[in-house]
Scaffold this motif. Structure first.
Motif, short mmCIF file in Angstrom:
data_model
loop_
_atom_site.label_atom_id
_atom_site.label_comp_id
_atom_site.label_asym_id
_atom_site.label_seq_id
_atom_site.Cartn_x
_atom_site.Cartn_y
_atom_site.Cartn_z
N ILE A 1 0.87 -1.18 0.00
CA ILE A 1 0.00 0.00 0.00
C ILE A 1 0.91 1.24 0.00
N GLY B 1 -3.17 -5.18 9.04
CA GLY B 1 -3.91 -6.30 8.45
C GLY B 1 -4.10 -7.41 9.47
N GLY C 1 -5.56 -10.24 8.96
CA GLY C 1 -5.93 -11.44 8.22
C GLY C 1 -5.05 -12.60 8.66
N VAL C 2 -4.99 -13.64 7.83
CA VAL C 2 -4.28 -14.85 8.21
C VAL C 2 -2.79 -14.57 8.42
N GLY D 1 -1.19 -11.68 8.88
CA GLY D 1 -0.96 -10.74 9.98
C GLY D 1 -1.01 -11.44 11.33
N GLU E 1 -0.76 -14.76 11.98
CA GLU E 1 0.27 -15.80 12.18
C GLU E 1 1.60 -15.15 12.57
N LEU F 1 -11.29 -3.56 8.88
CA LEU F 1 -12.68 -4.00 8.95
C LEU F 1 -13.13 -4.18 10.41
N THR G 1 -11.88 -12.59 5.98
CA THR G 1 -11.92 -13.25 4.67
C THR G 1 -12.09 -14.76 4.81
N ALA H 1 -4.86 1.96 8.75
CA ALA H 1 -3.53 2.55 8.86
C ALA H 1 -3.40 3.58 7.74
N ALA I 1 0.55 -6.61 6.00
CA ALA I 1 0.00 -7.92 5.57
C ALA I 1 -1.46 -7.70 5.19
N VAL I 2 -1.66 -7.01 4.07
CA VAL I 2 -3.02 -6.62 3.68
C VAL I 2 -3.52 -7.42 2.48
N GLY I 3 -2.98 -8.58 2.29
CA GLY I 3 -3.45 -9.44 1.20
C GLY I 3 -2.33 -9.72 0.20
N LEU J 1 -4.31 -20.88 -1.24
CA LEU J 1 -3.78 -21.89 -0.33
C LEU J 1 -2.94 -22.88 -1.11
N GLN K 1 -8.93 -25.32 5.74
CA GLN K 1 -7.95 -24.25 5.98
C GLN K 1 -7.43 -24.38 7.40
N ALA K 2 -6.15 -24.14 7.56
CA ALA K 2 -5.55 -24.20 8.90
C ALA K 2 -4.84 -22.88 9.15
N PHE L 1 -2.38 -20.78 11.75
CA PHE L 1 -1.43 -21.07 12.84
C PHE L 1 -1.31 -19.88 13.79
P1 NAI Z 1 -6.13 -11.34 4.10
O1 NAI Z 1 -7.00 -10.88 2.98
O2 NAI Z 1 -6.43 -12.60 4.81
O3 NAI Z 1 -6.09 -10.18 5.21
C1 NAI Z 1 -5.70 -8.85 4.95
C2 NAI Z 1 -6.38 -7.93 5.93
O4 NAI Z 1 -5.84 -6.62 5.82
C3 NAI Z 1 -7.88 -7.81 5.69
O5 NAI Z 1 -8.56 -8.15 6.87
C4 NAI Z 1 -8.05 -6.32 5.34
O6 NAI Z 1 -9.26 -5.80 5.79
C5 NAI Z 1 -6.86 -5.67 6.04
N1 NAI Z 1 -6.46 -4.37 5.50
C6 NAI Z 1 -6.34 -4.01 4.20
N2 NAI Z 1 -5.90 -2.72 4.11
C7 NAI Z 1 -5.74 -2.25 5.38
C8 NAI Z 1 -5.31 -0.98 5.95
N3 NAI Z 1 -4.94 0.06 5.21
N4 NAI Z 1 -5.27 -0.87 7.30
C9 NAI Z 1 -5.61 -1.92 8.08
N5 NAI Z 1 -6.02 -3.13 7.59
C10 NAI Z 1 -6.08 -3.29 6.26
O7 NAI Z 1 -4.64 -11.32 3.52
P2 NAI Z 1 -3.27 -11.90 4.09
O8 NAI Z 1 -3.37 -12.13 5.55
O9 NAI Z 1 -2.22 -10.98 3.61
O10 NAI Z 1 -3.15 -13.31 3.37
C11 NAI Z 1 -3.10 -13.37 1.93
C12 NAI Z 1 -3.64 -14.68 1.45
O11 NAI Z 1 -2.81 -15.74 1.81
C13 NAI Z 1 -5.03 -15.00 2.00
O12 NAI Z 1 -5.82 -15.49 0.96
C14 NAI Z 1 -4.76 -16.07 3.01
O13 NAI Z 1 -5.86 -16.95 3.18
C15 NAI Z 1 -3.55 -16.78 2.42
N6 NAI Z 1 -2.76 -17.41 3.47
C16 NAI Z 1 -3.27 -18.48 4.13
C17 NAI Z 1 -2.55 -19.07 5.15
C18 NAI Z 1 -3.14 -20.22 5.91
O14 NAI Z 1 -4.19 -20.70 5.51
N7 NAI Z 1 -2.54 -20.67 7.00
C19 NAI Z 1 -1.24 -18.58 5.57
C20 NAI Z 1 -0.84 -17.44 4.83
C21 NAI Z 1 -1.57 -16.91 3.81
#
Ligand code: NAI
Length: 464
Positions: free
Chosen positions: A148, A178, A180-181, A183, A185, A203, A209, A237, A265-267, A315, A344-345, A347
């Motif tokens: 970003i 972020g 999400g997953v 962030g 982990e 959010l 997600t 942020a 870690a925003v996706g 995944l 999905q797992a 950690f």
């Molecule tokens: P994510 O999409 O899971 O989470 C990103 C988060 O960042 C979202 O909740 C979003 O609302 C937030 N966000 C976006 N912009 C923001 C801002 N400016 N300020 C604050 N928050 C903000 O993406 P993530 O965690 O980066 O993972 C990417 C992909 O990799 C996902 O599809 C995930 O499922 C996959 N993954 C899965 C794993 C597992 O299953 N163990 C491990 C690592 C990745």
């Protein structure tokens, strides 16, 4: 004169999508070539699943030794040799990458270390100047962390997940953008290493997600807070400023947080640019994913795409199944995959794992459902492991008792989910799990008791 090589299947990308596709296609008699510009194994092995899990297990030891005094075992506070830890993690990765090299070789797959781009229909141009003529082409190029603009990855105080997994240091104060997953982990790992972690999520909820029920999320949030991780939701942020006291992170609500590093870690976004796709008629959707049909074929003839490059869960195990599907389809053995059944797992501490429908999605679909739960606190094995936090949840059709989904939050949830995945995939009933003898004392007994609870006959919890 450029060298032209010929193959039946040319795969661009040697991650869990590409290398699995290659091995399966070779098993089915195709001549296969994998083109990889970096290291075999892709994101998962090199900067994703595997290093994260190595660090997850190493840091779990840290938290266990810290808590051991409660049961009469005292250690001197552990010293962390970050260089040694990073080197060990690197060895785990290197061993697995070496394993893939061997597997590809033994299956007769050619590997070319170069960057590949589509040149014309059936031709891949390689960065070493040669070219590959392929009857079928598979795009398995994966994804990159989203950047970003206010938080550029080339600033020394801003980390991507790749940077964080290098373990350059343990910042005293770490802000993670972020929830999400990825962030969460990395929040778990750095919290255990000793950082004070603050997670900033745009959010209203973390892990939004992923299809998880409110009860699962609130159990995780309680544990995060207990472990000292601060989670701010509904918070965007906005910018940062480096000064002599550290890094000032500003959020849109006007708050300021002083930290030492910021991890973004925003996706992730698909790696589909500069591949020559347009010139071959391969269309992308508005988010940059390759458009594919239900056989993973792109809009161009004989070109397929799999894994993070196509829409769907990002995944590794989904990418691998995509690869198997394409290989089998091309060998005349069409393979159907129900994407709703991909487990999905996650950690975190405790771990979360799920498969099939959540309770809320099952209710929203209009079906009459039965729900059974069982707490880890009622499992002898879990108490003996000092892992009493969390629960098993089973959702089933009320009429035929077919299991629709399972969610587990608690110790070893990532390993426990596979029994549930078989149940959901095979259309098993609550009775099938409840009447299967599970050894005692083990954690999987929790799934059996949750199924019994849905039937109103669990033994070790009150059935309501
Ligand atoms: P994510 O999409 O899971 O989470 C990103 C988060 O960042 C979202 O909740 C979003 O609302 C937030 N966000 C976006 N912009 C923001 C801002 N400016 N300020 C604050 N928050 C903000 O993406 P993530 O965690 O980066 O993972 C990417 C992909 O990799 C996902 O599809 C995930 O499922 C996959 N993954 C899965 C794993 C597992 O299953 N163990 C491990 C690592 C990745």
């Amino acid at each position: 004169m450029p060298i032209i090589m010929k193959t039946d299947m040319g795969i661009i990308g040697g991650g869990p999508g590409g290398y699995v596709c290659a091995i399966r296609a070779a098993q089915l008699g195709l001549k296969v070539t994998v083109i990889e510009e970096k290291t075999l194994g892709g994101t998962c092995l090199n900067v994703g699943c595997i290093p994260t899990k190595a660090l997850f297990s190493a840091t779990k030891l840290l938290s266990q030794t810290a808590e051991a005094k409660q049961i009469g075992l005292t250690y001197a506070p552990p010293a962390i040799d970050l260089g040694k830890l990073a080197a060990w993690k690197g060895q785990v990765v290197a061993t697995l990458v070496g394993g893939i090299e061997t597997l590809l070789e033994k299956n007769g797959v050619d590997v070319i270390h170069a960057r590949g781009t589509l040149a014309s229909e059936g031709h891949i141009a390689l960065s070493d100047g040669s070219s590959l003529e392929a009857e079928h082409i598979v795009l398995a190029t994966g994804s990159d962390p989203v950047q970003i603009p206010p938080f550029p990855f080339d600033h020394p105080s801003i980390w991507s997940s790749d940077d964080a997994l290098e373990l350059p240091e343990v910042p005293e104060r770490l802000a993670i953008i972020g929830g999400g997953v990825i962030g969460l982990e990395l929040a778990t790992i750095y919290n255990r290493l000793g950082s004070h972690v603050i997670v900033v999520e745009l959010l209203p909820e973390i892990l939004s997600t992923v299809d998880l029920d409110r009860r699962t999320i609130s159990t995780l949030k309680r544990a995060l807070t207990k472990n000292g991780i601060d989670v701010l939701t509904n918070t965007a942020a906005e910018s940062f400023e480096q000064n002599e006291t550290g890094v000032l992170l500003r959020t849109q609500d006007g708050e300021e947080h002083v930290v030492d590093r910021i991890l973004v870690a925003v996706g992730r976004r698909p790696r589909t640019r500069d591949l020559g796709l347009e010139s071959c008629g391969v269309e992308l959707d508005e988010r940059g994913f390759v458009r594919v049909d239900d056989k993973l074929q792109t809009t161009a003839p004989n070109i397929y795409a799999i894994g993070d490059a196509v829409p769907g869960p990002m995944l590794a195990h989904k990418a691998s199944m995509d690869g198997v599907r394409v290989a089998e389809t091309l060998a005349g053995q069409p393979h159907v995959l129900n994407y709703d059944l991909i487990p999905q797992a996650i950690f975190t501490d405790p771990e979360i794992a799920s498969v099939g429908l959540s309770e809320s999605r099952a209710k929203a679909s209009g079906s009459e459902i039965l729900v059974g739960r069982f707490p880890f606190a009622a499992l002898g094995k879990a108490l003996g492991m000092r892992e009493a936090d969390g629960f098993f949840q089973v959702v089933a059709n009320a009429d035929d008792h077919r299991i629709l989904g399972v969610q587990i939050i608690g110790a070893e949830a990532s390993d426990l989910i596979s029994e549930a995945a078989i149940a959901v995939q095979s259309g098993l009933t609550l009775e099938a799990i409840a009447e299967t003898i599970h050894p005692h004392p083990t954690l999987p007994e929790g799934l059996k008791e949750a199924a019994e609870n849905a039937l109103g006959r669990a033994i070790h919890t009150v059935n309501r």
